[in-house]
Design an enzyme around this catalytic site. Sequence first.
Site, PDB file in Angstrom:
ATOM      1  N   ARG A 292       0.833  -1.193   0.000  1.00 55.37           N
ATOM      2  CA  ARG A 292       0.000   0.000   0.000  1.00 55.37           C
ATOM      3  C   ARG A 292       0.864   1.237   0.000  1.00 55.37           C
ATOM      4  O   ARG A 292       1.989   1.238   0.485  1.00 55.37           O
ATOM      5  CB  ARG A 292      -0.888   0.028   1.256  1.00 55.37           C
ATOM      6  CG  ARG A 292      -1.981  -0.989   1.226  1.00 55.37           C
ATOM      7  CD  ARG A 292      -3.210  -0.532   0.480  1.00 55.37           C
ATOM      8  NE  ARG A 292      -3.864   0.546   1.191  1.00 55.37           N
ATOM      9  CZ  ARG A 292      -4.206   1.704   0.641  1.00 55.37           C
ATOM     10  NH1 ARG A 292      -3.930   1.970  -0.602  1.00 55.37           N
ATOM     11  NH2 ARG A 292      -4.812   2.620   1.343  1.00 55.37           N
TER      12      ARG A 292
ATOM     13  N   ARG B  97       2.804   4.287 -16.523  1.00 56.64           N
ATOM     14  CA  ARG B  97       3.119   3.980 -17.926  1.00 56.64           C
ATOM     15  C   ARG B  97       4.361   4.764 -18.366  1.00 56.64           C
ATOM     16  O   ARG B  97       5.239   4.225 -19.034  1.00 56.64           O
ATOM     17  CB  ARG B  97       1.945   4.330 -18.836  1.00 56.64           C
ATOM     18  CG  ARG B  97       0.726   3.491 -18.608  1.00 56.64           C
ATOM     19  CD  ARG B  97       0.847   2.128 -19.246  1.00 56.64           C
ATOM     20  NE  ARG B  97      -0.380   1.368 -19.048  1.00 56.64           N
ATOM     21  CZ  ARG B  97      -0.440   0.211 -18.412  1.00 56.64           C
ATOM     22  NH1 ARG B  97       0.658  -0.340 -17.923  1.00 56.64           N
ATOM     23  NH2 ARG B  97      -1.584  -0.413 -18.275  1.00 56.64           N
TER      24      ARG B  97
ATOM     25  N   CYS C 150      -7.465   2.739 -12.403  1.00 55.34           N
ATOM     26  CA  CYS C 150      -7.712   3.942 -11.611  1.00 55.34           C
ATOM     27  C   CYS C 150      -9.160   3.953 -11.152  1.00 55.34           C
ATOM     28  O   CYS C 150     -10.053   3.528 -11.884  1.00 55.34           O
ATOM     29  CB  CYS C 150      -7.462   5.208 -12.433  1.00 55.34           C
ATOM     30  SG  CYS C 150      -5.747   5.446 -12.892  1.00 55.34           S
TER      31      CYS C 150
ATOM     32  N   GLU D   6     -11.630   7.540  -4.998  1.00 57.78           N
ATOM     33  CA  GLU D   6     -11.783   7.249  -3.573  1.00 57.78           C
ATOM     34  C   GLU D   6     -13.146   7.787  -3.124  1.00 57.78           C
ATOM     35  O   GLU D   6     -13.622   8.791  -3.655  1.00 57.78           O
ATOM     36  CB  GLU D   6     -10.651   7.944  -2.806  1.00 57.78           C
ATOM     37  CG  GLU D   6     -10.468   7.506  -1.394  1.00 57.78           C
ATOM     38  CD  GLU D   6      -9.842   6.119  -1.266  1.00 57.78           C
ATOM     39  OE1 GLU D   6     -10.206   5.428  -0.298  1.00 57.78           O
ATOM     40  OE2 GLU D   6      -9.008   5.727  -2.098  1.00 57.78           O
TER      41      GLU D   6
ATOM     42  N   ARG E  51      -3.662   7.180  -3.866  1.00 57.34           N
ATOM     43  CA  ARG E  51      -3.333   5.936  -3.164  1.00 57.34           C
ATOM     44  C   ARG E  51      -3.047   4.852  -4.194  1.00 57.34           C
ATOM     45  O   ARG E  51      -3.515   4.919  -5.326  1.00 57.34           O
ATOM     46  CB  ARG E  51      -4.500   5.504  -2.275  1.00 57.34           C
ATOM     47  CG  ARG E  51      -4.758   6.413  -1.099  1.00 57.34           C
ATOM     48  CD  ARG E  51      -6.041   5.980  -0.371  1.00 57.34           C
ATOM     49  NE  ARG E  51      -6.251   6.696   0.876  1.00 57.34           N
ATOM     50  CZ  ARG E  51      -6.854   7.876   0.980  1.00 57.34           C
ATOM     51  NH1 ARG E  51      -7.315   8.476  -0.103  1.00 57.34           N
ATOM     52  NH2 ARG E  51      -7.010   8.448   2.154  1.00 57.34           N
TER      53      ARG E  51
ATOM     54  N   TYR F  23       4.037   5.945   2.647  1.00 55.67           N
ATOM     55  CA  TYR F  23       3.148   7.099   2.795  1.00 55.67           C
ATOM     56  C   TYR F  23       4.008   8.353   2.768  1.00 55.67           C
ATOM     57  O   TYR F  23       4.892   8.520   3.607  1.00 55.67           O
ATOM     58  CB  TYR F  23       2.335   6.991   4.094  1.00 55.67           C
ATOM     59  CG  TYR F  23       1.333   5.861   3.986  1.00 55.67           C
ATOM     60  CD1 TYR F  23       0.024   6.123   3.611  1.00 55.67           C
ATOM     61  CD2 TYR F  23       1.717   4.544   4.193  1.00 55.67           C
ATOM     62  CE1 TYR F  23      -0.887   5.082   3.451  1.00 55.67           C
ATOM     63  CE2 TYR F  23       0.809   3.502   4.034  1.00 55.67           C
ATOM     64  CZ  TYR F  23      -0.483   3.782   3.669  1.00 55.67           C
ATOM     65  OH  TYR F  23      -1.386   2.761   3.499  1.00 55.67           O
TER      66      TYR F  23
ATOM     67  N   ARG G 166      -1.004   6.930   8.217  1.00 54.05           N
ATOM     68  CA  ARG G 166      -0.445   5.732   8.853  1.00 54.05           C
ATOM     69  C   ARG G 166       0.735   6.111   9.739  1.00 54.05           C
ATOM     70  O   ARG G 166       1.885   5.821   9.440  1.00 54.05           O
ATOM     71  CB  ARG G 166       0.005   4.728   7.785  1.00 54.05           C
ATOM     72  CG  ARG G 166      -1.096   4.061   7.002  1.00 54.05           C
ATOM     73  CD  ARG G 166      -2.048   3.200   7.863  1.00 54.05           C
ATOM     74  NE  ARG G 166      -1.371   2.183   8.641  1.00 54.05           N
ATOM     75  CZ  ARG G 166      -1.202   0.918   8.261  1.00 54.05           C
ATOM     76  NH1 ARG G 166      -1.645   0.516   7.101  1.00 54.05           N
ATOM     77  NH2 ARG G 166      -0.591   0.063   9.060  1.00 54.05           N
TER      78      ARG G 166
END
Length: 120
Positions: free
Chosen positions: A7, A63, A74, A77, A89, A107, A115
Amino acid sequence: MAVRAVRGAIQVDGDTRQEILDGSAELVTAVLDRNGLTADDIISIVFTATPDLTAEFPAYAARLLGLTDVPLLCASEIAVPGALPRTLRLLAHVETERARAEVRHVYLRGATALRTDLPQ
């Protein structure tokens, strides 16, 4: 060889094409570097962007980095009130010898607030 999920997130300064491309590239590069991965190790990457980022697809930056044969997706959120704005993210599925506990999630910038339990 195990399949692991990595992540990551990054907050960008604005909804411009260049901010999204630069931020996405920085995030993908950091995920690869911190986990000792190459493009051949990547199975797929799912990118999300907060609803306030619409100027470019984050996957396009991958890419441009040369990930031309990696499946990329894609999505937007969900718009949770009070959520961190201007955030990209990713969820990368990779092949690695690392144990799950050894995977380094990434992050960056303002997204470190998401986080605080992880080492930076």
